[in-house]
Design an enzyme around this catalytic site. Sequence first.
Site, mmCIF file in Angstrom:
data_model
loop_
_atom_site.group_PDB
_atom_site.id
_atom_site.type_symbol
_atom_site.label_atom_id
_atom_site.label_comp_id
_atom_site.label_asym_id
_atom_site.label_seq_id
_atom_site.Cartn_x
_atom_site.Cartn_y
_atom_site.Cartn_z
ATOM 1 N N ILE A 155 96.434 -92.817 -12.483
ATOM 2 C CA ILE A 155 95.533 -93.876 -12.042
ATOM 3 C C ILE A 155 94.822 -93.477 -10.747
ATOM 4 C CG2 ILE A 155 95.303 -96.325 -11.560
ATOM 5 C CD1 ILE A 155 96.324 -95.532 -14.413
ATOM 6 N N ILE A 337 79.738 -64.873 -13.164
ATOM 7 C CA ILE A 337 78.626 -64.312 -12.395
ATOM 8 C C ILE A 337 79.082 -63.934 -10.994
ATOM 9 C CG2 ILE A 337 76.424 -64.917 -11.292
ATOM 10 C CD1 ILE A 337 75.823 -66.588 -13.856
ATOM 11 N N GLY A 340 84.815 -61.479 -8.655
ATOM 12 C CA GLY A 340 86.025 -61.741 -7.881
ATOM 13 C C GLY A 340 85.861 -62.884 -6.897
ATOM 14 N N GLU A 363 88.792 -90.381 -19.147
ATOM 15 C CA GLU A 363 87.940 -91.459 -19.677
ATOM 16 C C GLU A 363 87.548 -91.188 -21.131
ATOM 17 O OE1 GLU A 363 85.132 -93.581 -17.395
ATOM 18 O OE2 GLU A 363 85.878 -92.840 -15.486
#
Length: 379
Positions: A155, A337, A340, A363
């Site tokens: 929650i 892209i 490291g 949700e």
Amino acid sequence: MQLSEEHEALRATVEEFAQKEVAPVIGDYYIREEFPYDLVATMGEMGLFGLPVPEEYGGMGGDYVALCVALEELGRVDQSVAITLEAGVSLGIMPLVRFGSDEQKQRWLPDLAAGRALGGFGLTEAGGGSDAGATRTTAKQDDGDWVINGSKAFITNSGTRITSHVTVTAVTGQTEGKREISAILVPSGTEGFTVAPSYSKVGWNASDTHELAFNDCRVPEENLVGQRGKGFSQFLSILDEGRVAIAALATGAAQGCVDESVRYARERQAFGAAIGTYQAIQFKIAEMETRAHTARLAWQHAAEKMAAGVPFTKEAAIAKLVSGEAAMDNARDATQIFGGYGFMNEYPVARQYRDSKILEIGEGTSEVQKMLIAKRLGL
């Protein structure tokens, strides 16, 4: 959808806030797994929590599109801050706006709309997950009170020092052999209401998430939100709205990955040239932009139908599905892209990678969205 002048002005304001005030500090909050109270307070002062709340209850009197516009801009920079706003409004505030009594609205909404307080919505249970109708928490009437017993899991905004209440779903009886589920507001600090320690999460580490327990927790009968026995149907309508909002947040996350990848591809040198000059990188970023653009069209279409007052359950599910997958796919590609550096928490794409998986789960999972879409197609 062409944004109105008001919505565009809001977008620019939230963009400036996100870039200048959230981006420089949120990484430290994330590493410390600390809730950003100061940023939440600023969002409250900006009126973001009160965007869809009527002015008579301290809100801005705006619409749900305005909230989604704000969420997309926040999501481009950080999801923890964005989900705090999204859940605070769609799950904490909107049940009261849509179904609360005037007395409940007068008491709770002003502080919620101002960001001085946060509300949570206790639906999910450890044994239920996607089967939200399998609620085991019970509430029985006794001497003018509801006596609540049970537990809730995952929650959001339920355990901060400014959390004012949690609205919980509970079985309140049986009608014609079917379980009757109602929604009941439980103020923070009520005896018998226990908030467990924060979860250790993969992502959203600067947001607040807890398990809740109710042990003979007593609240007045007038804390019933909406009609008795209508709690589940009320929740479903709230969830449709929330899916549009979470789709806007996810679109922002997908776009944020594009933003960071374009910047990095222009700066990073490899084999004597900026990596953005190589077609492999260009194509990957082009695909990422296409996903973000498609996700934006999806949430805006669903928001248009919602604003027009026509059914939008299918469109909300499509928006949630498309945007959640766009965020996860773009986060993965952005990390690739960056190489490291994409694996280092100091870079925003690392946070987006850790955060985005929950967008395919929370949700309503991607599988639930597909079920809803198929159902609306008559299958």
